[in-house]
Scaffold this motif. Structure first.
Motif, PDB file in Angstrom:
ATOM      1  N   LEU A  65      11.772  -8.858 -11.657  1.00  0.00           N
ATOM      2  CA  LEU A  65      13.040  -8.622 -11.069  1.00  0.00           C
ATOM      3  C   LEU A  65      13.225  -7.007 -10.892  1.00  0.00           C
ATOM      4  O   LEU A  65      14.359  -6.575 -10.621  1.00  0.00           O
ATOM      5  N   GLY A  66      12.085  -6.407 -11.119  1.00  0.00           N
ATOM      6  CA  GLY A  66      12.106  -4.978 -11.101  1.00  0.00           C
ATOM      7  C   GLY A  66      12.206  -4.246  -9.700  1.00  0.00           C
ATOM      8  O   GLY A  66      12.064  -4.821  -8.833  1.00  0.00           O
ATOM      9  N   LYS A  67      12.797  -3.031  -9.577  1.00  0.00           N
ATOM     10  CA  LYS A  67      13.036  -2.270  -8.408  1.00  0.00           C
ATOM     11  C   LYS A  67      11.510  -2.018  -7.789  1.00  0.00           C
ATOM     12  O   LYS A  67      10.677  -1.591  -8.568  1.00  0.00           O
ATOM     13  N   SER A  68      11.540  -2.127  -6.575  1.00  0.00           N
ATOM     14  CA  SER A  68      10.231  -1.597  -5.862  1.00  0.00           C
ATOM     15  C   SER A  68      10.628  -1.033  -4.519  1.00  0.00           C
ATOM     16  O   SER A  68      11.773  -1.239  -4.145  1.00  0.00           O
ATOM     17  N   VAL A  69       9.486  -0.454  -3.918  1.00  0.00           N
ATOM     18  CA  VAL A  69       9.292   0.263  -2.640  1.00  0.00           C
ATOM     19  C   VAL A  69       8.358  -0.638  -1.861  1.00  0.00           C
ATOM     20  O   VAL A  69       7.256  -0.588  -2.315  1.00  0.00           O
ATOM     21  N   SER A  70       8.674  -1.113  -0.912  1.00  0.00           N
ATOM     22  CA  SER A  70       7.672  -1.673   0.230  1.00  0.00           C
ATOM     23  C   SER A  70       6.966  -0.827   0.999  1.00  0.00           C
ATOM     24  O   SER A  70       7.683   0.277   1.497  1.00  0.00           O
ATOM     25  N   SER A  71       5.808  -0.998   1.249  1.00  0.00           N
ATOM     26  CA  SER A  71       4.917  -0.269   2.187  1.00  0.00           C
ATOM     27  C   SER A  71       3.798  -0.909   2.863  1.00  0.00           C
ATOM     28  O   SER A  71       3.660  -2.061   2.461  1.00  0.00           O
ATOM     29  N   THR A  72       3.310  -0.404   3.689  1.00  0.00           N
ATOM     30  CA  THR A  72       2.023  -0.802   4.453  1.00  0.00           C
ATOM     31  C   THR A  72       0.943   0.086   4.458  1.00  0.00           C
ATOM     32  O   THR A  72       0.908   1.154   4.167  1.00  0.00           O
ATOM     33  N   GLY A  73      -0.425  -0.384   4.682  1.00  0.00           N
ATOM     34  CA  GLY A  73      -1.366   0.531   4.522  1.00  0.00           C
ATOM     35  C   GLY A  73      -2.663  -0.086   5.035  1.00  0.00           C
ATOM     36  O   GLY A  73      -2.989  -1.318   5.339  1.00  0.00           O
ATOM     37  N   LEU A  74      -3.969   0.237   4.456  1.00  0.00           N
ATOM     38  CA  LEU A  74      -5.122  -0.445   4.783  1.00  0.00           C
ATOM     39  C   LEU A  74      -6.060  -0.113   3.475  1.00  0.00           C
ATOM     40  O   LEU A  74      -5.883   0.555   2.791  1.00  0.00           O
ATOM     41  N   ILE A  75      -6.961  -1.110   3.449  1.00  0.00           N
ATOM     42  CA  ILE A  75      -8.103  -0.953   2.362  1.00  0.00           C
ATOM     43  C   ILE A  75      -9.198   0.041   2.917  1.00  0.00           C
ATOM     44  O   ILE A  75      -9.733  -0.147   4.237  1.00  0.00           O
ATOM     45  N   GLU A  76      -9.381   1.228   2.399  1.00  0.00           N
ATOM     46  CA  GLU A  76     -10.291   2.159   2.685  1.00  0.00           C
ATOM     47  C   GLU A  76     -11.344   2.291   1.461  1.00  0.00           C
ATOM     48  O   GLU A  76     -11.294   1.722   0.461  1.00  0.00           O
ATOM     49  N   VAL A  77     -12.308   3.065   1.888  1.00  0.00           N
ATOM     50  CA  VAL A  77     -13.357   3.536   0.868  1.00  0.00           C
ATOM     51  C   VAL A  77     -13.371   5.153   0.911  1.00  0.00           C
ATOM     52  O   VAL A  77     -12.844   5.572   2.010  1.00  0.00           O
ATOM     53  N   PRO A  78     -13.920   5.807  -0.336  1.00  0.00           N
ATOM     54  CA  PRO A  78     -13.726   7.216  -0.240  1.00  0.00           C
ATOM     55  C   PRO A  78     -14.821   7.696   0.716  1.00  0.00           C
ATOM     56  O   PRO A  78     -15.763   6.919   1.055  1.00  0.00           O
ATOM     57  N   PRO A  79     -14.764   9.183   0.978  1.00  0.00           N
ATOM     58  CA  PRO A  79     -15.540   9.918   2.034  1.00  0.00           C
ATOM     59  C   PRO A  79     -16.955   9.539   1.689  1.00  0.00           C
ATOM     60  O   PRO A  79     -17.758   9.444   2.503  1.00  0.00           O
ATOM     61  N   ILE A 306       5.671  -0.908  -7.802  1.00  0.00           N
ATOM     62  CA  ILE A 306       7.004  -1.418  -8.910  1.00  0.00           C
ATOM     63  C   ILE A 306       7.556  -0.136  -9.417  1.00  0.00           C
ATOM     64  O   ILE A 306       6.831   0.858 -10.075  1.00  0.00           O
ATOM     65  N   LEU A 307       8.784   0.091  -9.219  1.00  0.00           N
ATOM     66  CA  LEU A 307       9.450   1.394  -9.759  1.00  0.00           C
ATOM     67  C   LEU A 307      10.063   1.095 -11.338  1.00  0.00           C
ATOM     68  O   LEU A 307       9.954   1.781 -11.983  1.00  0.00           O
ATOM     69  N   GLU A 308      10.412  -0.225 -11.447  1.00  0.00           N
ATOM     70  CA  GLU A 308      11.137  -0.563 -12.593  1.00  0.00           C
ATOM     71  C   GLU A 308      10.693  -2.029 -12.662  1.00  0.00           C
ATOM     72  O   GLU A 308      10.829  -2.808 -12.182  1.00  0.00           O
ATOM     73  N   ASP A 309       9.883  -2.257 -13.971  1.00  0.00           N
ATOM     74  CA  ASP A 309       9.512  -3.578 -14.083  1.00  0.00           C
ATOM     75  C   ASP A 309      10.069  -4.150 -15.127  1.00  0.00           C
ATOM     76  O   ASP A 309      10.160  -4.214 -16.413  1.00  0.00           O
ATOM     77  N   LYS A 310      11.136  -5.460 -14.709  1.00  0.00           N
ATOM     78  CA  LYS A 310      11.750  -6.313 -15.415  1.00  0.00           C
ATOM     79  C   LYS A 310      11.034  -7.613 -15.186  1.00  0.00           C
ATOM     80  O   LYS A 310      11.170  -8.191 -14.156  1.00  0.00           O
ATOM     81  N   ALA A 311      10.835  -8.434 -16.363  1.00  0.00           N
ATOM     82  CA  ALA A 311      10.230  -9.769 -16.174  1.00  0.00           C
ATOM     83  C   ALA A 311      11.256 -10.961 -16.543  1.00  0.00           C
ATOM     84  O   ALA A 311      12.239 -10.639 -17.131  1.00  0.00           O
ATOM     85  N   SER A 312      11.233 -11.948 -15.801  1.00  0.00           N
ATOM     86  CA  SER A 312      12.087 -13.108 -15.860  1.00  0.00           C
ATOM     87  C   SER A 312      11.093 -14.325 -15.833  1.00  0.00           C
ATOM     88  O   SER A 312       9.916 -14.360 -15.436  1.00  0.00           O
ATOM     89  N   VAL A 313      11.781 -15.695 -16.032  1.00  0.00           N
ATOM     90  CA  VAL A 313      10.704 -16.777 -15.921  1.00  0.00           C
ATOM     91  C   VAL A 313      11.800 -17.586 -14.684  1.00  0.00           C
ATOM     92  O   VAL A 313      12.916 -17.444 -14.639  1.00  0.00           O
ATOM     93  N   ALA A 314      10.888 -18.409 -13.988  1.00  0.00           N
ATOM     94  CA  ALA A 314      11.609 -19.333 -13.049  1.00  0.00           C
ATOM     95  C   ALA A 314      11.070 -20.783 -13.103  1.00  0.00           C
ATOM     96  O   ALA A 314       9.595 -20.866 -13.828  1.00  0.00           O
TER      97      ALA A 314
END
Length: 380
Positions: A65-79, A306-314
Motif C-alpha cells: 500500500l506504499g506510495k510510489s513513483v511510476s516510470s519507464t526505462g530499458l534494461i541496459e549493461v554498463p559501458p 517504492i517511496l513508502e513501503d506499507k504492507a497489507s494482505v489480500a
C-alpha cells in the motif's frame, strides 16, 4: 360408443398424472445442496462433498500500500559490458565461425583477417631486429672508445642516436605485431603469416556481426558487437517533478509488459544530475540477482519506485463469508483421510485494490495458512 370415449379419457388422465410425477422427481434431483451449520466456530465437510461442490483452498497474499513513483526505462549493461570489435589494420575477412546469439569467452577466437601488409610489417620487424643488433654492438664499442678518450664525443653520440632510433622502431613494430595477434617469436623463427587473428575482448553474447567471409574491412569498420549480461541494470527516466522524492537505496519493482506480468525487483544505485530535453532524469537501478534468463539489453520496462513501503494482505472475495454484517474466513484447522475441519475467524474488510479485497486478520494468522474458498452458499 360412450364407453369407448370414457376409456380414452381415463387413459389421458393417467398419462398426465404420470408426467407430473416424473417432473416432481426431476425437481427433487436438481434441488439446492444441503446447507451445513457452523457449531462452536467449527465447520466440517467431507472430502467427497469438497470435491463435489468444486471448493478450493487458497492463501492470503501480500499487497503493498506504499506510495510510489511510476516510470519507464530499458534494461541496459554498463559501458564496460559492451565491446565493439574492429580491425587494427584493414584487410579481407578470411574466417568467421560465429553467428549472432553465440556466447563467447574472453580471449576466444572471433575471426581472422588477411592482408599483404601484415607480411611487410613482419619483414620490417626482422630487418629492424637485425639492424638493432649491429647498432647495439657499435654503440657499446663507441661508448668504450669514448670512455678511453680514443674516439670523439660526436661519434659516440651519433652511434647512440642511431641505436635508440632503430630500437624505437623495433619496439613499435613488435607492439604492432602483438596488436595484430601475430607472435613476434614465431616471426623471428621465420614463420611469417599474412593473417591477423582477432580474439574476444570480453565474455558475453554476440549481438551484431557486420561482415561475412571475404568482406573487406577498414580500421574504422565495426566488425562485431559483444554484450556481457553479467551486470544488467535498469536505466529509468523519471520526470523532474518526482526526482526530489527519490533516494539511493529505495526499492524498485518492474515488469516487462511485452513478455509477461511477473514482477522483478531492484534498488536505486545512482540518480542523474542533469535533466534531459524531455524533462526527465536518468535513474540507475541495480537488478536483484539472479537475473531472469530471458533478460536482453534494450528491453522496455515499466517500473514502480517504492517511496513508502506499507504492507497489507489480500484474499479472493470467494473466501469471504458475511453473517449479520460481520465478515469471516474459514481457516483450515485440521485434515483427516476423509474430512476437512475449518475454524471460523472474524476479519475486517479494507479497500478493494486492483480487483483484490484487502483484509485485516487476527494476530497469529500468516501467509502459509489455507482458507476455504467458494463455500458461502453451503453455510447457514
Amino acid at each position: 360408443m360412450n364407453t369407448n370415449i370414457l376409456y380414452f379419457l381415463t387413459f389421458l388422465i393417467f398419462i398426465v398424472f404420470s408426467s407430473c410425477s416424473k417432473g416432481s422427481k426431476k425437481t427433487d434431483l436438481v434441488s439446492s445442496p444441503k446447507k451445513s451449520m457452523i457449531i462452536d466456530n467449527i465447520f466440517e465437510i467431507s472430502k467427497e462433498d469438497f470435491n463435489k461442490h468444486d471448493l478450493d483452498l487458497i492463501h492470503l497474499e501480500n499487497y503493498s500500500l506504499g506510495k510510489s513513483v511510476s516510470s519507464t526505462g530499458l534494461i541496459e549493461v554498463p559501458p564496460n559490458g559492451k565491446a565493439v570489435v574492429t580491425a587494427q589494420i584493414g584487410g579481407f575477412v578470411k574466417n568467421t565461425p560465429l553467428l549472432v546469439g553465440d556466447k563467447v569467452k574472453k580471449g576466444q577466437f572471433l575471426m581472422s583477417i588477411e592482408n599483404i601488409e601484415f607480411l611487410e610489417i613482419q619483414q620490417q620487424y626482422l630487418e629492424s631486429k637485425e639492424r638493432l643488433e649491429y647498432l647495439k654492438s657499435e654503440f657499446e664499442r663507441q661508448k668504450e672508445l669514448y670512455q678511453e678518450k680514443i674516439t670523439s664525443e660526436k661519434s659516440y653520440l651519433r652511434s647512440q642516436s642511431d641505436y635508440k632510433s632503430v630500437e624505437a622502431m623495433y619496439l613499435g613494430l613488435r607492439k604492432k605485431l602483438e596488436l595484430l595477434n601475430i607472435d613476434p617469436e614465431l616471426v623471428e623463427k621465420g614463420l611469417l603469416s599474412s593473417e591477423a587473428t582477432i580474439f574476444s575482448p570480453i565474455s558475453g553474447d554476440v549481438t551484431h556481426i557486420n561482415v561475412a567471409s571475404g568482406s573487406p574491412v577498414s580500421p574504422s569498420d565495426v566488425i562485431m558487437e559483444i554484450v556481457s549480461t553479467d551486470h544488467l541494470h535498469l536505466e529509468l527516466r523519471v520526470f523532474e517533478k518526482d526526482v526530489l522524492k527519490l533516494n539511493v537505496g529505495q526499492g524498485v519493482e518492474f515488469t516487462i509488459p511485452e513478455s509477461n506480468s511477473k514482477i522483478f525487483k531492484g534498488e536505486i544505485h545512482l540518480i542523474g544530475k542533469s535533466i534531459g530535453k524531455d524533462r526527465t532524469v536518468k535513474v540507475h537501478v541495480h537488478i536483484e540477482e539472479p537475473y531472469e534468463a530471458g533478460f536482453i539489453p534494450g528491453m522496455f520496462v515499466q517500473a514502480k519506485i517504492i517511496l513508502e513501503d506499507k504492507a497489507s494482505v489480500a484474499i479472493d472475495k470467494s473466501a469471504i463469508i458475511k453473517k449479520e454484517n460481520q465478515y469471516y474466513l474459514l481457516k483450515l484447522n485440521q485434515e483427516s483421510i476423509d474430512r476437512l475441519e475449518f475454524k471460523l475467524i472474524e476479519i475486517e474488510l479494507g479497500d478493494e485494490m486492483d480487483g483484490v479485497q484487502l483484509v485485516r486478520i487476527p494476530e497469529g494468522s500468516n501467509l502459509d495458512q489455507k482458507f476455504l474458498s467458494g463455500a458461502g452458499y453451503l453455510i447457514e
